[in-house]
Design a protein around this motif. Structure first.
Motif, PDB file in Angstrom:
ATOM      1  N   ILE A   1       0.814  -1.228   0.000  1.00  0.00           N
ATOM      2  CA  ILE A   1       0.000   0.000   0.000  1.00  0.00           C
ATOM      3  C   ILE A   1       0.841   1.268   0.000  1.00  0.00           C
ATOM      4  O   ILE A   1       0.315   2.364  -0.184  1.00  0.00           O
ATOM      5  N   LYS A   2       2.158   1.117   0.262  1.00  0.00           N
ATOM      6  CA  LYS A   2       3.105   2.238   0.249  1.00  0.00           C
ATOM      7  C   LYS A   2       2.749   3.353   1.233  1.00  0.00           C
ATOM      8  O   LYS A   2       3.018   4.532   0.998  1.00  0.00           O
ATOM      9  N   LYS A   3       2.151   2.961   2.357  1.00  0.00           N
ATOM     10  CA  LYS A   3       1.768   3.900   3.410  1.00  0.00           C
ATOM     11  C   LYS A   3       1.997   3.247   4.769  1.00  0.00           C
ATOM     12  O   LYS A   3       2.075   2.018   4.853  1.00  0.00           O
ATOM     13  N   PRO A   4       2.067   4.048   5.834  1.00  0.00           N
ATOM     14  CA  PRO A   4       2.183   3.469   7.171  1.00  0.00           C
ATOM     15  C   PRO A   4       0.982   2.591   7.508  1.00  0.00           C
ATOM     16  O   PRO A   4      -0.119   2.799   7.000  1.00  0.00           O
ATOM     17  N   VAL A   5       1.242   1.632   8.382  1.00  0.00           N
ATOM     18  CA  VAL A   5       0.196   0.748   8.881  1.00  0.00           C
ATOM     19  C   VAL A   5       0.232   0.805  10.397  1.00  0.00           C
ATOM     20  O   VAL A   5       1.306   0.739  11.000  1.00  0.00           O
ATOM     21  N   VAL A   6      -0.941   0.926  11.005  1.00  0.00           N
ATOM     22  CA  VAL A   6      -1.069   0.893  12.457  1.00  0.00           C
ATOM     23  C   VAL A   6      -1.965  -0.288  12.820  1.00  0.00           C
ATOM     24  O   VAL A   6      -3.068  -0.414  12.286  1.00  0.00           O
ATOM     25  N   ALA A   7      -1.475  -1.121  13.720  1.00  0.00           N
ATOM     26  CA  ALA A   7      -2.260  -2.238  14.240  1.00  0.00           C
ATOM     27  C   ALA A   7      -2.192  -2.165  15.757  1.00  0.00           C
ATOM     28  O   ALA A   7      -1.261  -2.682  16.373  1.00  0.00           O
ATOM     29  N   ASN A   8      -3.167  -1.481  16.362  1.00  0.00           N
ATOM     30  CA  ASN A   8      -3.151  -1.321  17.812  1.00  0.00           C
ATOM     31  C   ASN A   8      -3.573  -2.574  18.552  1.00  0.00           C
ATOM     32  O   ASN A   8      -3.396  -2.670  19.765  1.00  0.00           O
ATOM     33  N   ASP A   9      -4.124  -3.533  17.849  1.00  0.00           N
ATOM     34  CA  ASP A   9      -4.352  -4.889  18.361  1.00  0.00           C
ATOM     35  C   ASP A   9      -3.762  -5.822  17.303  1.00  0.00           C
ATOM     36  O   ASP A   9      -4.455  -6.251  16.383  1.00  0.00           O
TER      37      ASP A   9
END
Length: 172
Positions: free
Chosen positions: A81-89
């Motif tokens: 996706i060429k973007k940051p990824v956030v996985a808080n869980d």
């Protein structure tokens, strides 16, 4: 922005990074700074090998070298996706690669990743932080984007040096 008071520390970090000549010297410095600013327990800097279609890191705090196929895990998703990824869980994210936790014995609660782009806008690596006490925030995403750009020149130049050094050794 939450991190605006870190400019002086960032300038000092930049001066210190400029003195590093190899990935082995620079990656720990990058890791320590990113962890301290965001407040994460661990940092991994995955280097992308386009020819082999995988990511590798020798800097994953407390862990030996990790190799991840470029289409797997949160680093692979970040590449896609060429973007940051956030996985808080982390375990509820469909792209999370729980096998790495099983192999290392480490328990990941939350993760943030950011692509590291070359001067040609090609991804050369992924910066990943693990286990912040509270959830990763939008300010953390902004910092990760900024910081990934900040360290990209160092990573790109040391990668070029490694490739040239490898070619020279093969020629001898």
């Amino acid at each position: 922005m939450k991190y605006e008071n870190n400019y002086h520390a960032l300038a000092n970090f930049g001066r210190e990074l400029l003195e590093k000549k190899t990935l082995a010297d620079g990656l720990p410095l990058i890791s320590i700074y990113a962890k301290n600013v965001i407040g994460a327990e661990r940092c991994s800097i995955f280097i992308y090998d386009a020819k082999k279609q995988d990511f590798w890191t020798t800097l994953a705090d407390g862990v030996e070298k990790i190799i991840v196929p470029s289409d797997k895990g949160l680093v692979g998703h970040t590449l896609k996706i060429k973007k940051p990824v956030v996985a808080n869980d982390a375990y509820s994210h469909p792209e999370f690669l729980s096998e790495v936790d099983k192999e290392t014995g480490y328990k990941t609660r939350n993760v943030i990743t950011s692509p590291i782009f070359s001067s040609k806008r090609e991804i050369i690596g992924i910066l990943q932080l693990l286990n912040k006490r509270e959830d990763f925030s939008n300010d953390d995403v902004k910092f990760m984007i900024f910081f990934s750009h900040y360290v990209s020149g160092f990573l790109e130049l040391t990668n070029i040096y490694l490739q040239e050094d490898s070619k020279l050794k093969r020629a001898l």
